[in-house]
Write an enzyme that holds these catalytic residues in place. Structure first.
Site, PDB file in Angstrom:
ATOM      1  CG  ASN A  51      -0.079  39.230 119.677  1.00 31.85           C
ATOM      2  OD1 ASN A  51      -0.209  39.199 118.455  1.00 31.85           O
ATOM      3  ND2 ASN A  51       1.095  39.267 120.273  1.00 31.85           N
ATOM      4  CG  HIS A  86     -25.396  28.310 125.907  1.00 33.75           C
ATOM      5  ND1 HIS A  86     -26.214  28.998 125.052  1.00 33.75           N
ATOM      6  CD2 HIS A  86     -24.129  28.502 125.464  1.00 33.75           C
ATOM      7  CE1 HIS A  86     -25.477  29.568 124.119  1.00 33.75           C
ATOM      8  NE2 HIS A  86     -24.209  29.300 124.343  1.00 33.75           N
ATOM      9  CB  ALA A 129       0.432  30.738 128.821  1.00 27.27           C
ATOM     10  NE  ARG A 142       5.804  33.986 141.786  1.00 22.94           N
ATOM     11  CZ  ARG A 142       6.420  35.092 141.395  1.00 22.94           C
ATOM     12  NH1 ARG A 142       6.545  36.113 142.230  1.00 22.94           N
ATOM     13  NH2 ARG A 142       6.934  35.193 140.186  1.00 22.94           N
TER      14      ARG A 142
END
Length: 191
Positions: free
Chosen positions: A90, A120, A165, A188
């Site tokens: 998306n 870095h 998320a 889980r």
């Protein structure tokens, strides 16, 4: 005999420190990829499906027959990215592909996600000198990443896994789990 460009790419992809900011061999490749991403994001309309697909096939190292990446999309080199069949990303996917990024079949990535192979040095002098390293990222088959997921250098995500998320993935995640958090951890089994 290897060219200087081949030597620099080999260093970049092998986890060694290399000059990422001032390297005359690599900077033209970064510029060319930036131009292609700009064209993809700003010149091609969403309705230009065939043209968008053709540009991505020319940019990415390997694609499946069916895939879709919503605009905008950004990457550093493109040739180090391999996506499998039925891949969907998306809006606002960023892939820093200094090392290989291999993504399996049936992978779905929500908006505002990033996969970052580049890192870095902690040492300020080497970091300020433009030094960088990169480690590959592997995403298995049937993986879903929720919105705002960020995957760090060297991570492998197993098959049939869901990353919740907002997660920051700094360690490998096994197959068949729901994993969430910062740092991301399995919570889980789901298969």
């Amino acid at each position: 005999m290897k060219t200087q460009l081949e030597i620099e790419i080999e260093k970049m992809m092998s986890g060694q420190l290399y000059d990422a900011n001032y390297n005359d061999q690599l900077l033209p490749l970064l510029e060319a990829t930036s131009e292609k991403c700009w064209e993809y994001n700003h010149l091609l309309r969403p309705s230009q499906v065939a043209e968008r697909e053709a540009l991505l096939r020319g940019l990415l190292g390997k694609t499946g027959k069916r895939f879709k990446i919503n605009q905008p999309f950004y990457c550093d080199y493109g040739f180090n990215i391999e996506i499998g069949e039925d891949f969907f990303a998306n809006f606002n996917l960023v892939i820093l592909d200094e090392a290989k990024v291999k993504i399996g079949d049936h992978v779905y990535i929500a908006p505002n996600c990033g996969l970052y192979t580049a890192g870095h040095p902690l040492d300020v002098d080497r970091r300020n000198a433009g030094m960088e390293y990169s480690l590959p990222i592997t995403v298995g088959n049937n993986v879903w990443m929720g919105a705002g997921v960020h995957v760090m250098p060297g991570v492998t995500i197993g098959d049939n896994t869901v990353i919740g998320a907002g997660s920051i993935v700094v360690h490998d995640i096994p197959a068949g789990v729901l994993a969430v958090g910062n740092p991301c951890r399995p919570v889980r089994k789901i298969h």
